[in-house]
Design a protein around this motif. Sequence first.
Motif, short mmCIF file in Angstrom:
data_model
loop_
_atom_site.label_atom_id
_atom_site.label_comp_id
_atom_site.label_asym_id
_atom_site.label_seq_id
_atom_site.Cartn_x
_atom_site.Cartn_y
_atom_site.Cartn_z
N ARG A 10 1.93 -18.37 88.96
CA ARG A 10 2.59 -19.61 89.33
C ARG A 10 2.32 -20.72 88.32
O ARG A 10 1.27 -20.73 87.66
CB ARG A 10 2.12 -20.05 90.72
CG ARG A 10 2.54 -19.08 91.82
CD ARG A 10 2.05 -19.54 93.17
NE ARG A 10 0.59 -19.62 93.21
CZ ARG A 10 -0.09 -20.25 94.15
NH1 ARG A 10 0.55 -20.90 95.11
NH2 ARG A 10 -1.41 -20.26 94.13
N ARG A 11 3.25 -21.64 88.22
CA ARG A 11 3.15 -22.70 87.22
C ARG A 11 1.87 -23.51 87.36
O ARG A 11 1.24 -23.89 86.38
CB ARG A 11 4.37 -23.62 87.34
CG ARG A 11 4.35 -24.81 86.41
CD ARG A 11 5.61 -25.62 86.59
NE ARG A 11 6.76 -24.94 86.02
CZ ARG A 11 8.02 -25.18 86.40
NH1 ARG A 11 8.27 -26.03 87.35
NH2 ARG A 11 9.01 -24.55 85.81
N ARG A 12 1.42 -23.75 88.57
CA ARG A 12 0.30 -24.67 88.75
C ARG A 12 -1.01 -24.13 88.18
O ARG A 12 -1.90 -24.90 87.84
CB ARG A 12 0.13 -25.04 90.22
CG ARG A 12 -0.34 -23.93 91.14
CD ARG A 12 -0.52 -24.48 92.55
NE ARG A 12 -1.13 -23.50 93.43
CZ ARG A 12 -1.61 -23.82 94.62
NH1 ARG A 12 -1.55 -25.06 95.05
NH2 ARG A 12 -2.15 -22.89 95.39
N LEU B 87 -1.33 -25.54 84.78
CA LEU B 87 -1.24 -26.99 84.66
C LEU B 87 -2.52 -27.70 85.10
O LEU B 87 -2.79 -28.81 84.66
CB LEU B 87 -0.07 -27.53 85.49
CG LEU B 87 1.33 -27.14 85.03
CD1 LEU B 87 2.38 -27.72 85.97
CD2 LEU B 87 1.59 -27.58 83.61
N ILE B 88 -3.31 -27.06 85.95
CA ILE B 88 -4.48 -27.75 86.51
C ILE B 88 -5.77 -27.44 85.77
O ILE B 88 -6.50 -28.37 85.41
CB ILE B 88 -4.59 -27.47 88.02
CG1 ILE B 88 -3.32 -27.96 88.75
CG2 ILE B 88 -5.83 -28.14 88.60
CD1 ILE B 88 -3.29 -27.65 90.23
N HIS C 122 -5.30 -27.13 94.98
CA HIS C 122 -5.39 -27.85 93.71
C HIS C 122 -6.85 -28.14 93.36
O HIS C 122 -7.25 -28.08 92.20
CB HIS C 122 -4.59 -29.16 93.78
CG HIS C 122 -3.12 -28.96 93.82
ND1 HIS C 122 -2.45 -28.53 94.94
CD2 HIS C 122 -2.17 -29.12 92.85
CE1 HIS C 122 -1.16 -28.44 94.67
NE2 HIS C 122 -0.97 -28.79 93.41
#
Length: 226
Positions: free
Chosen positions: A156-158, A161-162, A123
């Motif tokens: 991937r979704r992340r 989102l980040i 992340h």
Amino acid sequence: MGAHPGRWPVNGYGSRERILARVRRALADVPAHERPADHPVPRDYAAVHGTRTPEETVELLAANLADYRARVHRTDTAGLPALLAGLLARRGARRVVVPAGLPPQWLSRAVVEPVTDSPALTHRDLDAMDSVVTGCALAIAETGTVVLDAGPDQGRRRITLIPDHHLCVVRLPDQVVDSVPQALRRLDPLRPLTWISGPSATSDIELDRVEGVHGPRTLEVLLVNP
């Protein structure tokens, strides 16, 4: 702490038990052998509101995307690499995370370091990225919504989102539908779906809008003709 009249208890466990108790009471007279499929629900609601040509559908999509504060750009397939390069340069982006299946020609003219997504990216790593570039599963004209389903060009979704800046490519006309019912017929409910209507935002009790809370602060949608 007790509950206020007409409201659920503050204690989460008590709320859960009260809800489940109401469900059990409501289902008390349902025969044990009965299943939901025994009583089909008619789904005869309108699949689309009004009649539009494909060109009008795209115009509606663009208008609703802009209404949700997404930045909308138009180009064709040949012009996409130059448009992406220009938008990334204007942003000052240097490191850009991309899905493993992103067409390589999309960033062929961009002076950036493409970082292919992998489980090794943390992340913190994604937060340090300047931008993310993806495709999409489809876009919905009536709601100004872009839907991702973790396909090869979305990842991937992340990764969407980040990073604070998301560039999303919508290929016309195949990836545009008029309405949510039409979208649901084309989407696989078993895939991880992300529905995006504008940049991430929320409002506090004073209705002060804050962007970039649960996802990118800036969303740019590129509508690409063949």
